[in-house]
Design an enzyme around this catalytic site. Structure first.
Site, PDB file in Angstrom:
ATOM      1  N   ASP A   1      -3.354   4.619   2.453  1.00  0.00           N
ATOM      2  CA  ASP A   1      -3.805   5.230   3.853  1.00  0.00           C
ATOM      3  C   ASP A   1      -3.439   6.608   4.042  1.00  0.00           C
ATOM      4  OD1 ASP A   1      -4.687   2.739   4.772  1.00  0.00           O
ATOM      5  OD2 ASP A   1      -3.025   2.144   6.148  1.00  0.00           O
TER       6      ASP A   1
ATOM      7  N   ASP B   1       0.779  -1.046   0.133  1.00  0.00           N
ATOM      8  CA  ASP B   1      -0.027  -0.169  -0.116  1.00  0.00           C
ATOM      9  C   ASP B   1       0.846   1.177   0.095  1.00  0.00           C
ATOM     10  OD1 ASP B   1       1.070   0.312   2.496  1.00  0.00           O
ATOM     11  OD2 ASP B   1      -0.832   0.305   3.636  1.00  0.00           O
TER      12      ASP B   1
ATOM     13  N   ASP C   1       1.432   4.816   2.352  1.00  0.00           N
ATOM     14  CA  ASP C   1       1.053   5.386   3.597  1.00  0.00           C
ATOM     15  C   ASP C   1       1.351   6.922   3.655  1.00  0.00           C
ATOM     16  OD1 ASP C   1       0.350   2.682   4.887  1.00  0.00           O
ATOM     17  OD2 ASP C   1       2.514   2.533   4.269  1.00  0.00           O
TER      18      ASP C   1
HETATM   19  N1  DCP Z   1       2.219   0.292  11.769  1.00  0.00           N
HETATM   20  C1  DCP Z   1       2.097  -0.238  13.045  1.00  0.00           C
HETATM   21  N2  DCP Z   1       0.875  -0.849  13.524  1.00  0.00           N
HETATM   22  C2  DCP Z   1      -0.116  -0.930  12.891  1.00  0.00           C
HETATM   23  C3  DCP Z   1      -0.140  -0.382  11.553  1.00  0.00           C
HETATM   24  C4  DCP Z   1       0.959   0.377  10.994  1.00  0.00           C
HETATM   25  O1  DCP Z   1       3.082  -0.221  13.755  1.00  0.00           O
HETATM   26  N3  DCP Z   1      -1.330  -1.408  13.476  1.00  0.00           N
HETATM   27  C5  DCP Z   1       3.182   0.875  11.278  1.00  0.00           C
HETATM   28  C6  DCP Z   1       4.557  -0.008  10.885  1.00  0.00           C
HETATM   29  C7  DCP Z   1       4.501  -0.009   9.408  1.00  0.00           C
HETATM   30  C8  DCP Z   1       3.722   1.190   9.026  1.00  0.00           C
HETATM   31  O2  DCP Z   1       2.923   1.751  10.130  1.00  0.00           O
HETATM   32  O3  DCP Z   1       5.611  -0.411   8.884  1.00  0.00           O
HETATM   33  C9  DCP Z   1       3.049   1.003   7.734  1.00  0.00           C
HETATM   34  O4  DCP Z   1       2.123  -0.029   7.988  1.00  0.00           O
HETATM   35  P1  DCP Z   1       2.066  -1.164   6.378  1.00  0.00           P
HETATM   36  O5  DCP Z   1       1.503  -2.286   6.701  1.00  0.00           O
HETATM   37  O6  DCP Z   1       1.796  -0.300   5.419  1.00  0.00           O
HETATM   38  O7  DCP Z   1       3.587  -1.517   6.703  1.00  0.00           O
HETATM   39  P2  DCP Z   1       4.914  -1.090   5.397  1.00  0.00           P
HETATM   40  O8  DCP Z   1       4.613   0.225   4.646  1.00  0.00           O
HETATM   41  O9  DCP Z   1       6.182  -1.205   6.302  1.00  0.00           O
HETATM   42  O10 DCP Z   1       4.795  -2.606   4.388  1.00  0.00           O
HETATM   43  P3  DCP Z   1       4.347  -2.317   3.069  1.00  0.00           P
HETATM   44  O11 DCP Z   1       5.493  -1.977   2.157  1.00  0.00           O
HETATM   45  O12 DCP Z   1       4.003  -3.877   2.631  1.00  0.00           O
HETATM   46  O13 DCP Z   1       3.086  -1.611   2.634  1.00  0.00           O
HETATM   47 MG    MG Z   2       2.791   0.464   3.548  1.00  0.00          MG
END
Ligand code: DCP
Ligand code: MG
Length: 375
Positions: A300, A204, A206
């Site tokens: 998001d 996604d 963010d």
């Molecule tokens: N995050 C968290 N707890 C949550 C939601 C989010 O700590 N309940 C934080 C950690 C994640 C970041 O927000 O790294 C973004 O969430 P993502 O699920 O989008 O994770 P990433 O961006 O790291 O991975 P991707 O590249 O797959 O989107």
């Molecule tokens: Mg993400």
């Protein structure tokens, strides 16, 4: 005592936030195996086991070179007996029988497909699995009730399983910037999540949105959403209001992993012409998901008051294990960290910060830049 592998192993901290973890590392064969076991443990609702595998993988990601012999692991933190058994088998035979058995198991494959649907967690996937559902397609003709998010998840399943590229994330950033500028002069947007850690793809995109004058950001999201909807740029959205009130947070409420910012979970409709210009399609070999002139992308949007911005930025940059260990580290230091604030439980006061560097300093940690938080 300064030479040899033990010099490295002895200095590695047990918390992910004490280590530098680059995106590219030297032990992908081992970490892929351990992370598959972690994922499977999640599918079996065994969180403790899942975290143990994730921690072990994270330690291997931080090593300066490839592991070739078991002796090199001596003294490293977080490598339990089970993990060592898996690593040993891979080093000796090139693969782990447990990992391969799991990878090919019906339960793992079905749970992977079902939890891959936007809006579907392990609990729901497990219920469906017990009812004989194996794949999102099975849901279309079944009597299982889907909520609005899950209906969108099934509808755009093939789109959403294609990773989002950095170029697409930047394009969406331009669109969000335009929307935000149109509804609130001076608002600022920041790309966070995996892309801020240097990843070239993600599941996604963010964004954090703030405004230099505290309070001006309130109620911003519904206006941004209307602007986007009027231009047919959203396929799905769910917007939550901010429910964070500092005065009520402590000690009434234990620190939660879920933050309570004004927030929008959405699916963008990203038009393709710009992408087609950069990468002309290969003659007729594109998948079904890519045939329309647009692509569905999970986005998001999170709005933060500027006084909480540094905490939100740190909390949303990840990785998830890095975040988990930051909170655990804070706890062990008598503090409580969330994406809103840092609270000192002994002095009974909030510790303010306007940058990530200050938060690391409050926590007594060396600063780790985003590109080295890929734990
Ligand atoms: N995050 C968290 N707890 C949550 C939601 C989010 O700590 N309940 C934080 C950690 C994640 C970041 O927000 O790294 C973004 O969430 P993502 O699920 O989008 O994770 P990433 O961006 O790291 O991975 P991707 O590249 O797959 O989107
Ligand atoms: Mg993400």
């Amino acid at each position: 005592a300064k030479s040899g592998p033990s010099a490295v192993t002895n200095t590695m901290g047990a918390y992910a936030c004490q280590r530098k973890t680059p995106l590219e590392h030297h032990n992908a064969v081992l970490t892929d195996a351990l992370l598959l076991l972690a994922e499977n443990a999640d599918f079996c609702t065994n969180e403790g086991r899942s975290v143990a595998f994730k921690r072990a993988a994270s330690v291997l990601k931080a090593l300066p070179g490839p592991v070739r012999r078991m002796e090199e692991l001596q003294g490293l933190p977080c490598l339990g007996e089970h993990c060592q058994r898996v690593i040993k088998e891979i080093l000796e035979h090139g693969a782990s029988s447990e990992v391969e058995m799991t990878r090919h198991s019906e339960h793992y494959q079905a749970m992977k497909a079902l939890t891959g649907i936007f809006g579907v967690g392990v609990k729901t996937a497990e219920q469906w699995h017990r009812a004989g559902i194996r794949h999102p397609a099975d849901l279309v003709s079944s009597e299982h009730k889907l909520n609005r998010a899950q209906r969108a998840g099934v509808e755009y399943y093939e789109h959403l399983r294609v990773p989002v590229t950095k170029a697409e994330a930047d394009r969406i950033g331009e669109i969000v910037k335009r929307a935000v500028d149109a509804v609130l002069l001076g608002a600022e947007i920041t790309l966070t999540g995996g892309f801020r850690r240097g990843k070239q793809t993600g599941h996604d995109v963010d964004f954090l949105i703030t405004h230099p004058d505290e309070g001006r950001e309130e109620g911003l999201l519904p206006k941004v959403v209307s602007w986007l909807e009027a231009r047919d740029l959203l396929l799905y959205q769910k917007t939550n209001k901010n429910s964070y009130l500092e005065a009520k947070e402590w000690p009434a409420r234990p620190p939660s992993n879920m933050d309570r910012f004004e927030r929008c979970f959405s699916i963008f409709k990203l038009q393709r012409p710009w992408a087609a210009l950069e990468e002309p399609p290969q003659s007729g070999e594109r998948g079904a998901a890519e045939t329309p002139g647009w692509k569905a992308v999970r986005v998001d949007l999170v709005v933060t008051p500027v006084s909480q911005f540094a905490f939100a930025l740190l909390g949303w940059t990840g990785s998830q294990l890095f975040e988990r260990d930051l909170r655990r580290w804070a706890g062990q230091k008598g503090m409580s960290l969330s994406s809103h604030a840092l609270y000192d439980c002994e002095q009974k006061r909030y510790l303010r910060a306007t940058s990530e560097e200050e938060i690391f300093a409050h926590l007594g940690l060396e600063y780790i830049p985003p590109g080295e938080r890929n734990a």
